[in-house]
Design an enzyme around this catalytic site. Sequence first.
Site, PDB file in Angstrom:
ATOM      1  N   GLY A 233     -55.027  63.869  17.299  1.00 24.98           N
ATOM      2  CA  GLY A 233     -53.703  63.553  17.816  1.00 24.98           C
ATOM      3  C   GLY A 233     -53.784  62.609  18.998  1.00 24.98           C
ATOM      4  O   GLY A 233     -54.721  61.817  19.120  1.00 24.98           O
ATOM      5  N   SER A 234     -52.814  62.719  19.874  1.00 22.50           N
ATOM      6  CA  SER A 234     -52.694  61.770  20.977  1.00 22.50           C
ATOM      7  C   SER A 234     -53.760  61.989  22.047  1.00 22.50           C
ATOM      8  O   SER A 234     -54.241  63.117  22.252  1.00 22.50           O
ATOM      9  CB  SER A 234     -51.317  61.905  21.633  1.00 22.50           C
ATOM     10  N   THR A 235     -54.104  60.905  22.729  1.00 19.84           N
ATOM     11  CA  THR A 235     -55.074  60.998  23.820  1.00 19.84           C
ATOM     12  C   THR A 235     -54.545  61.867  24.950  1.00 19.84           C
ATOM     13  O   THR A 235     -55.299  62.628  25.563  1.00 19.84           O
ATOM     14  CB  THR A 235     -55.419  59.592  24.334  1.00 19.84           C
ATOM     15  N   GLY A 238     -54.977  65.355  23.955  1.00 15.10           N
ATOM     16  CA  GLY A 238     -56.424  65.556  23.870  1.00 15.10           C
ATOM     17  C   GLY A 238     -57.034  65.818  25.234  1.00 15.10           C
ATOM     18  O   GLY A 238     -57.937  66.653  25.379  1.00 15.10           O
ATOM     19  N   GLU A 255     -60.362  63.838  18.014  1.00 13.64           N
ATOM     20  CA  GLU A 255     -60.172  62.505  17.444  1.00 13.64           C
ATOM     21  C   GLU A 255     -58.806  62.050  17.906  1.00 13.64           C
ATOM     22  O   GLU A 255     -57.785  62.583  17.492  1.00 13.64           O
ATOM     23  CB  GLU A 255     -60.272  62.561  15.919  1.00 13.64           C
ATOM     24  N   CYS A 289     -54.196  56.338  13.413  1.00 10.73           N
ATOM     25  CA  CYS A 289     -55.000  56.077  14.613  1.00 10.73           C
ATOM     26  C   CYS A 289     -55.924  54.883  14.426  1.00 10.73           C
ATOM     27  O   CYS A 289     -56.285  54.211  15.401  1.00 10.73           O
ATOM     28  CB  CYS A 289     -55.826  57.312  14.974  1.00 10.73           C
TER      29      CYS A 289
END
Length: 487
Positions: A233-235, A238, A255, A289
């Site tokens: 998902g999103s940074t 994350g 990831e 992504c």
Amino acid sequence: MENFTEKYSKSYLDGKWVDGDTGRKEDIVNPYDHSVITTVGLASLKQLKDAYKTAEERQKEWAHTSVNERRGIFQKVAEFLQNNRDEIIPIVSRETGGTLLKAELELNLTIDVLKETFNYMDAIDEVKEVHATIDGKRNKIYRQPLGVISSISPFNFPMNLSMRSIAPALALGNTVVHKADLQVGLTGGSIIARAFDYAGLPGGVFQSIFTTPEEIGDEMLENPVIQLVAFTGSTGFGKHIGKVAGENLKRVALELGGNNPFIVLQDAKVDKAVEAAVFGKFMHQGQICMCVNRIIVHKDLYDEFTEKFIEHASKLPYGDQTKPETVIGPLINEGQVEKVMGLIEKAEKNGVKLGLKGKREGNVITPHVFVDVDNSEEIAQSELFSPVVSIIKADSDDHAIEMANDTKYGLTSSIFTSDLKKGEAYGLKIDSGMTHINDQTVNDAANIPFGGNKQSGMGRFGNPWVIDEFTKLKWISVQEEYREFPF
């Protein structure tokens, strides 16, 4: 597949399909026309905690099942997905907003991930002996399952990106508690749960829950039995997972986002580069992504490439994703659309030039192409996750590589060139987990080390690298001759 959206719009806990007990319900809708696909009841924090307790109990027995037993179950899972593909593909398309081509690709990738486990499923049975420096000692290295895994997956490729964690975790003797993004809960959760249920997986080994962060907080990161959190998902989220998991000394496999450069070197074949760039940018409306985010073109080819890219992009069919001819379908929800339109408007206000100004129709955004973009502009440094792209002019091939690396992300990248040896050499200079020569950025396979550098993630999926992510090593030494000790 029998009345799927009615029968399996529930959490799958301890081998049973159960309603959430919060009393709250959420609709899952088609992002194109907002029609309700199904309505699900949200599970509670207590239900989630019970799921982890069950997973911990069942893991001990599951870890000791034979390779043949695990392989038989996985074969039946693949069989279920293959035999029901005509029913599954429309659900994936309707729920995710993806085209039928994208839905078919996602299902194929999911089956590939399952089948690849056959090549490493026996890793937890291997014992390696290493040289001992002490006389009469034998050193044995055992590989063991980690235990209980938390799996959290996103909305864009939910079936594939869920299975990418679920399959290796289960294949290597772990149990899994999984939460798909609620917007795609059938594709990312229930179809997978139904497949394992059909295959005869023991109850509690895999559990899939319909719930929201508002109901469960950080329980999927903090529960004491969790050994690893696998997240795609999103940074931003994350980083939150990394922080919470780190404080609790739990492993993570992350990831995250990407700002992927597509580089056109001075000697590239422009027409081939344009074809690849269009596919790599607009596949699933850019909601991948790995999608092309920036196109960096040598100055000698810039005008020709830009003109042909815009011409191609402007002709892509858009609209209802369930129609076979559609290429550009809807973004996942109105919030994502508003976010993207805000980025476009801000870039225009900042003087960034639009070579192709698209339009918005409901949740569909047609291609927007910014040209003559400075690599430092916000539009070039943001992960766009939409059919929006920046084209940037490079003074030289070396300058193109320099700009490619000027980002906080490092997931994937592409280089187009007529000199393959040069392309490979330049590829090694790009700080990303993956680089593709004379191809676009969206590539995945179950037998490569998939993952990113910098803020694009931690860890690697794919056989055999994923084995290290989902197992632990145990050293057993056997002193076959009694030692003499100095005191």
